[in-house]
Design an enzyme around this catalytic site. Structure first.
Site, PDB file in Angstrom:
ATOM      1  N   ARG A   1      -9.190   9.160  20.982  1.00  0.00           N
ATOM      2  CA  ARG A   1      -8.719   8.889  22.338  1.00  0.00           C
ATOM      3  C   ARG A   1      -8.503  10.203  23.087  1.00  0.00           C
ATOM      4  O   ARG A   1      -8.871  10.347  24.255  1.00  0.00           O
ATOM      5  CB  ARG A   1      -7.413   8.075  22.308  1.00  0.00           C
ATOM      6  CG  ARG A   1      -7.638   6.630  21.932  1.00  0.00           C
ATOM      7  CD  ARG A   1      -6.370   5.942  21.541  1.00  0.00           C
ATOM      8  NE  ARG A   1      -5.950   6.369  20.209  1.00  0.00           N
ATOM      9  CZ  ARG A   1      -5.145   5.669  19.421  1.00  0.00           C
ATOM     10  NH1 ARG A   1      -4.637   4.531  19.847  1.00  0.00           N
ATOM     11  NH2 ARG A   1      -4.828   6.104  18.229  1.00  0.00           N
TER      12      ARG A   1
ATOM     13  N   ASN B   1      -9.656   7.323  10.861  1.00  0.00           N
ATOM     14  CA  ASN B   1      -9.193   8.691  10.699  1.00  0.00           C
ATOM     15  C   ASN B   1      -9.922   9.298   9.503  1.00  0.00           C
ATOM     16  O   ASN B   1     -10.411  10.422   9.540  1.00  0.00           O
ATOM     17  CB  ASN B   1      -7.682   8.646  10.487  1.00  0.00           C
ATOM     18  CG  ASN B   1      -7.062   9.971  10.742  1.00  0.00           C
ATOM     19  OD1 ASN B   1      -7.646  10.818  11.429  1.00  0.00           O
ATOM     20  ND2 ASN B   1      -5.905  10.181  10.154  1.00  0.00           N
TER      21      ASN B   1
ATOM     22  N   ARG C   1     -10.838  16.093   8.175  1.00  0.00           N
ATOM     23  CA  ARG C   1     -11.602  16.521   6.985  1.00  0.00           C
ATOM     24  C   ARG C   1     -13.008  16.963   7.378  1.00  0.00           C
ATOM     25  O   ARG C   1     -13.624  16.360   8.258  1.00  0.00           O
ATOM     26  CB  ARG C   1     -11.716  15.369   5.982  1.00  0.00           C
ATOM     27  CG  ARG C   1     -10.415  15.090   5.260  1.00  0.00           C
ATOM     28  CD  ARG C   1     -10.539  13.865   4.365  1.00  0.00           C
ATOM     29  NE  ARG C   1      -9.520  12.899   4.727  1.00  0.00           N
ATOM     30  CZ  ARG C   1      -9.542  11.606   4.413  1.00  0.00           C
ATOM     31  NH1 ARG C   1     -10.547  11.112   3.711  1.00  0.00           N
ATOM     32  NH2 ARG C   1      -8.577  10.804   4.778  1.00  0.00           N
TER      33      ARG C   1
ATOM     34  N   GLU D   1      -8.074  -4.865   5.522  1.00  0.00           N
ATOM     35  CA  GLU D   1      -7.934  -4.560   4.100  1.00  0.00           C
ATOM     36  C   GLU D   1      -6.804  -5.353   3.454  1.00  0.00           C
ATOM     37  O   GLU D   1      -6.898  -5.744   2.301  1.00  0.00           O
ATOM     38  CB  GLU D   1      -7.727  -3.042   3.919  1.00  0.00           C
ATOM     39  CG  GLU D   1      -9.025  -2.282   4.172  1.00  0.00           C
ATOM     40  CD  GLU D   1      -8.840  -0.795   4.408  1.00  0.00           C
ATOM     41  OE1 GLU D   1      -8.366  -0.438   5.504  1.00  0.00           O
ATOM     42  OE2 GLU D   1      -9.157   0.000   3.516  1.00  0.00           O
TER      43      GLU D   1
ATOM     44  N   LYS E   1       3.205   0.765   3.166  1.00  0.00           N
ATOM     45  CA  LYS E   1       2.903  -0.272   4.155  1.00  0.00           C
ATOM     46  C   LYS E   1       2.937  -1.616   3.451  1.00  0.00           C
ATOM     47  O   LYS E   1       2.547  -1.698   2.282  1.00  0.00           O
ATOM     48  CB  LYS E   1       1.507  -0.054   4.744  1.00  0.00           C
ATOM     49  CG  LYS E   1       1.391   1.173   5.610  1.00  0.00           C
ATOM     50  CD  LYS E   1       0.034   1.180   6.310  1.00  0.00           C
ATOM     51  CE  LYS E   1      -0.361   2.594   6.660  1.00  0.00           C
ATOM     52  NZ  LYS E   1      -1.783   2.851   6.677  1.00  0.00           N
TER      53      LYS E   1
ATOM     54  N   ASN F   1       0.872  -1.176   0.000  1.00  0.00           N
ATOM     55  CA  ASN F   1       0.000   0.000   0.000  1.00  0.00           C
ATOM     56  C   ASN F   1       0.911   1.229   0.000  1.00  0.00           C
ATOM     57  O   ASN F   1       1.468   1.598   1.026  1.00  0.00           O
ATOM     58  CB  ASN F   1      -0.889  -0.047   1.254  1.00  0.00           C
ATOM     59  CG  ASN F   1      -1.794   1.160   1.365  1.00  0.00           C
ATOM     60  OD1 ASN F   1      -1.747   2.081   0.543  1.00  0.00           O
ATOM     61  ND2 ASN F   1      -2.619   1.161   2.389  1.00  0.00           N
TER      62      ASN F   1
ATOM     63  N   ARG G   1      -2.625  -2.022  -3.435  1.00  0.00           N
ATOM     64  CA  ARG G   1      -3.788  -1.158  -3.270  1.00  0.00           C
ATOM     65  C   ARG G   1      -3.677  -0.008  -4.272  1.00  0.00           C
ATOM     66  O   ARG G   1      -2.626   0.621  -4.387  1.00  0.00           O
ATOM     67  CB  ARG G   1      -3.806  -0.592  -1.856  1.00  0.00           C
ATOM     68  CG  ARG G   1      -4.914   0.418  -1.679  1.00  0.00           C
ATOM     69  CD  ARG G   1      -4.814   1.107  -0.349  1.00  0.00           C
ATOM     70  NE  ARG G   1      -5.902   2.054  -0.224  1.00  0.00           N
ATOM     71  CZ  ARG G   1      -5.823   3.183   0.473  1.00  0.00           C
ATOM     72  NH1 ARG G   1      -4.701   3.513   1.090  1.00  0.00           N
ATOM     73  NH2 ARG G   1      -6.856   3.982   0.555  1.00  0.00           N
TER      74      ARG G   1
ATOM     75  N   HIS H   1     -12.640   3.417   0.429  1.00  0.00           N
ATOM     76  CA  HIS H   1     -12.646   2.340   1.441  1.00  0.00           C
ATOM     77  C   HIS H   1     -13.410   1.121   0.933  1.00  0.00           C
ATOM     78  O   HIS H   1     -13.918   0.317   1.727  1.00  0.00           O
ATOM     79  CB  HIS H   1     -13.350   2.782   2.751  1.00  0.00           C
ATOM     80  CG  HIS H   1     -12.671   3.880   3.499  1.00  0.00           C
ATOM     81  ND1 HIS H   1     -13.377   4.920   4.078  1.00  0.00           N
ATOM     82  CD2 HIS H   1     -11.384   4.099   3.802  1.00  0.00           C
ATOM     83  CE1 HIS H   1     -12.550   5.733   4.700  1.00  0.00           C
ATOM     84  NE2 HIS H   1     -11.319   5.254   4.549  1.00  0.00           N
TER      85      HIS H   1
ATOM     86  N   GLU I   1     -14.232   0.271  15.776  1.00  0.00           N
ATOM     87  CA  GLU I   1     -13.897  -0.937  16.541  1.00  0.00           C
ATOM     88  C   GLU I   1     -13.586  -0.633  18.002  1.00  0.00           C
ATOM     89  O   GLU I   1     -13.734  -1.496  18.861  1.00  0.00           O
ATOM     90  CB  GLU I   1     -12.667  -1.628  15.905  1.00  0.00           C
ATOM     91  CG  GLU I   1     -12.951  -2.226  14.542  1.00  0.00           C
ATOM     92  CD  GLU I   1     -11.676  -2.586  13.778  1.00  0.00           C
ATOM     93  OE1 GLU I   1     -10.654  -2.904  14.414  1.00  0.00           O
ATOM     94  OE2 GLU I   1     -11.713  -2.525  12.530  1.00  0.00           O
ATOM     95  N   ASN I   2     -13.090   0.599  18.261  1.00  0.00           N
ATOM     96  CA  ASN I   2     -12.488   0.872  19.579  1.00  0.00           C
ATOM     97  C   ASN I   2     -13.146   1.951  20.419  1.00  0.00           C
ATOM     98  O   ASN I   2     -12.667   2.235  21.508  1.00  0.00           O
ATOM     99  CB  ASN I   2     -11.016   1.276  19.392  1.00  0.00           C
ATOM    100  CG  ASN I   2     -10.194   0.156  18.819  1.00  0.00           C
ATOM    101  OD1 ASN I   2     -10.092  -0.891  19.439  1.00  0.00           O
ATOM    102  ND2 ASN I   2      -9.642   0.366  17.637  1.00  0.00           N
TER     103      ASN I   2
END
Ligand code: ADP
Length: 395
Positions: free
Chosen positions: A284, A210, A240, A383, A14, A7, A90, A179, A333-334
């Site tokens: 967070r 994000n 954004r 992904e 990545k 990616n 990707r 996405h 998820e968090n």
């Protein structure tokens, strides 16, 4: 077969090496500061992360360093590069040219290049990564997996803007959505997890990270999504703005003496929950701020959650119902507080929350009560695994 998933961003890359039979991650990491100096992070499964500074003038040197790390005598994950059966890349924007993943050929790359104008920050970087891999691993089959492909099933009524039609005809101005790999993976996975028949299902996926987007998935096909021509539309995100009155652009430009690039910079980098809270783009930090009584942190979380709930409501209308809703990505998820606030708006759908289950995070889980009319789940996205699966399917 082992699949290397790549990616590429403009100055970062990545990667994950995934075994397609066991679906285990053999090694993963990233290259940062490409073109500046260069930092390689490498982690073999079960071992600690190694971080090394190494010159990366271009993506080619970065990929060479990744390949060297993968076959390194001490901590390498494989004995030789012959053990890499395919590479999955990707690619951010496939325009209307790609409704699914595609094997990388010269002709295919020329078509991707035609989409560069639609994603000038991302697609050129993706192409550089592909070309570097082609040079370093000649003969290894490669596949491009597009962020936009899953959304190509949207009907015209969902993708046309209320703009002069000639802009669509001449420049391809329409909703594309992003996405897509995550929306596709999560909707399929949730159907499996719940034992639903995806071909007879109404699913909403809330990918909240994000960058955030929501999609309506009817019988396994995307029928609407919140991001548009670019990933700026839709929900307010980390930095954004998401949807705003377009006239705000001229108003702010005059007040703040900004040109178009200046306004776009504000909308992309200084807005969203960062802009509202004045504190952080990270949920967070917003939760900590809220706990300390910071009213703007609280407002940022409220605005975000309210907008998620409004999009879900609009997609219930688009599909004339909903069977299941998935929360995924970093925030989805968090952040139990966001899920709780969103579901608080959805009582009219007969949704009831299991507070105990909602306090958990990060694994496949039903967070609605057994008698809830709509199932609500946490479904962690993956992904890289989705790209590896697509790659294997095509090679
Ligand atoms: P992207 O892939 O778009 O960069 P992610 O999906 O990884 O983003 O999401 C990153 C975001 O997830 C962080 O900015 C933060 O807001 C949120 N996040 C991550 N962990 C937590 C947590 N434990 N609690 C609340 N929010 C979290």
């Amino acid at each position: 077969m082992n699949v290397l998933v790549i990616n590429c961003g403009s100055s970062s890359l990545k990667y994950q090496l995934i075994n397609s039979e066991s679906e285990a991650v053999l090694a993963k990491g990233l290259c940062e500061r490409i073109g500046i100096d260069g930092v390689l992070t490498y982690q073999k499964a079960g071992l600690d992360k190694e971080v090394t500074e190494a010159a990366m003038p271009t993506h080619k040197e970065a990929i060479k360093l990744v390949l060297d790390a993968l076959v390194n005598d001490k901590t390498g994950a494989i004995a030789s590069l012959e053990e890499v059966g395919a590479v999955g890349h990707r690619i951010v924007h496939g325009g209307e040219k790609f409704a699914s993943s595609a094997v990388i050929t010269d002709e295919m790359l020329a078509t991707v290049e035609e989409c560069n104008e639609l994603a000038p920050l991302h697609n050129p970087a993706n192409l550089i990564g592909i070309n570097a891999c082609k040079d370093l691993m000649p003969g290894v089959p490669m596949v491009g997996v597009f962020d936009t492909a899953f959304h190509q099933t949207m009907p015209e009524k969902a993708y046309l803007y209320g703009l002069p039609h000639e802009y669509y005809e001449k420049y391809g101005v329409r909703r594309y959505g992003f996405h897509g790999t995550s929306h596709s993976f999560v909707s399929k996975h949730m159907a499996d997890f719940l034992g639903m028949d995806i071909n007879n299902s109404k699913i909403i996926v809330a990918h909240l990270g994000n960058g955030s987007s929501i999609s309506a998935v009817l019988n396994g096909k995307c029928v609407d999504t919140s991001m548009g021509l670019t990933p700026l539309e839709g929900l307010p995100m980390g930095t954004r703005s998401g949807d705003i009155d377009p006239a705000i652009m001229e108003f702010i430009a005059k007040k703040e003496d900004l040109d178009i690039a200046g306004v776009m910079n504000v909308l992309n980098k200084k807005s969203g929950v960062l802009g509202i809270s004045k504190v952080s783009s990270d949920f967070r930090d917003l939760e900590d701020g809220m706990a300390e009584g910071n009213k703007l942190c609280e407002a940022a979380i409220e605005v975000f959650s309210y907008k998620v709930a409004k999009y879900i409501g609009s997609y219930v209308a688009a599909m004339n119902g909903v069977d299941a809703i998935a929360f995924t990505a970093g925030v989805g998820e968090n952040a139990p507080i966001v899920r709780e606030k969103v579901m608080g708006y959805l009582g009219y759908l007969g949704i009831a929350v299991d507070a105990e289950a909602n306090s958990k995070r990060g694994k496949d889980l039903v967070i609605s009560t057994p008698d809830s009319k709509v199932k609500v789940c946490i479904i962690p996205t993956n992904e890289e695994l989705a790209i590896a699966r697509e790659t294997v399917a095509l090679v």
